[in-house]
Design a protein around this motif. Structure first.
Motif, mmCIF file in Angstrom:
data_model
loop_
_atom_site.group_PDB
_atom_site.id
_atom_site.type_symbol
_atom_site.label_atom_id
_atom_site.label_comp_id
_atom_site.label_asym_id
_atom_site.label_seq_id
_atom_site.Cartn_x
_atom_site.Cartn_y
_atom_site.Cartn_z
ATOM 1 N N LYS A 58 0.838 -1.194 0.000
ATOM 2 C CA LYS A 58 0.000 0.000 0.000
ATOM 3 C C LYS A 58 0.876 1.248 0.000
ATOM 4 O O LYS A 58 1.704 1.443 0.877
ATOM 5 N N SER A 84 -4.636 1.807 -9.276
ATOM 6 C CA SER A 84 -4.646 2.126 -7.853
ATOM 7 C C SER A 84 -4.909 3.616 -7.627
ATOM 8 O O SER A 84 -5.707 3.995 -6.756
ATOM 9 N N ASP A 131 -8.554 4.394 -8.408
ATOM 10 C CA ASP A 131 -9.421 3.911 -7.329
ATOM 11 C C ASP A 131 -9.382 4.863 -6.136
ATOM 12 O O ASP A 131 -10.415 5.199 -5.562
ATOM 13 N N THR A 132 -8.183 5.304 -5.783
ATOM 14 C CA THR A 132 -8.031 6.229 -4.658
ATOM 15 C C THR A 132 -8.728 7.554 -4.948
ATOM 16 O O THR A 132 -9.454 8.086 -4.101
ATOM 17 N N ASP A 135 -11.192 8.083 -7.012
ATOM 18 C CA ASP A 135 -12.640 7.855 -7.021
ATOM 19 C C ASP A 135 -13.206 7.868 -5.608
ATOM 20 O O ASP A 135 -14.270 8.447 -5.363
ATOM 21 N N LYS A 136 -12.494 7.246 -4.670
ATOM 22 C CA LYS A 136 -12.946 7.227 -3.278
ATOM 23 C C LYS A 136 -12.992 8.637 -2.699
ATOM 24 O O LYS A 136 -13.948 9.007 -2.017
ATOM 25 N N VAL A 137 -11.959 9.413 -2.988
ATOM 26 C CA VAL A 137 -11.907 10.788 -2.487
ATOM 27 C C VAL A 137 -13.045 11.608 -3.100
ATOM 28 O O VAL A 137 -13.719 12.363 -2.402
ATOM 29 N N GLU A 138 -13.270 11.435 -4.387
ATOM 30 C CA GLU A 138 -14.341 12.173 -5.065
ATOM 31 C C GLU A 138 -15.708 11.831 -4.455
ATOM 32 O O GLU A 138 -16.525 12.727 -4.220
ATOM 33 N N LYS A 139 -15.941 10.565 -4.181
ATOM 34 C CA LYS A 139 -17.209 10.148 -3.572
ATOM 35 C C LYS A 139 -17.377 10.755 -2.185
ATOM 36 O O LYS A 139 -18.470 11.184 -1.809
ATOM 37 N N LYS A 140 -16.300 10.810 -1.410
ATOM 38 C CA LYS A 140 -16.363 11.425 -0.082
ATOM 39 C C LYS A 140 -16.690 12.911 -0.193
ATOM 40 O O LYS A 140 -17.471 13.449 0.591
#
Length: 64
Positions: free
Chosen positions: A5, A45, A48-49, A51-56
């Motif tokens: 990671k 990777s 994906d990271t 995308d997670k930040v954008e969703k938050k």
């Protein structure tokens, strides 16, 4: 390198290094292919990271 990671910044630095190696023309075809695969894993990777930040951020924005 992509197996452990890494932070987003570390992933970008690794991608930059891989791009430099590929552009140098000093790698064999097999080495280039391995670097390409490694780079594509890093790109996935990073995506994906991000995308997670954008969703938050969307969730936070909708709460306000």
């Amino acid at each position: 390198m992509a197996a452990k990671k890494m932070t987003l910044e570390q992933s970008f630095e690794s991608l930059d290094s891989i791009i430099g190696q590929l552009q140098s023309g000093e790698l064999s075809l097999e080495e280039s292919f391995k670097k390409y695969e490694e780079g594509m894993k890093l790109v996935k990777s990073c995506n994906d990271t991000l995308d997670k930040v954008e969703k938050k951020l969307i969730v936070i924005d909708n709460k306000e």
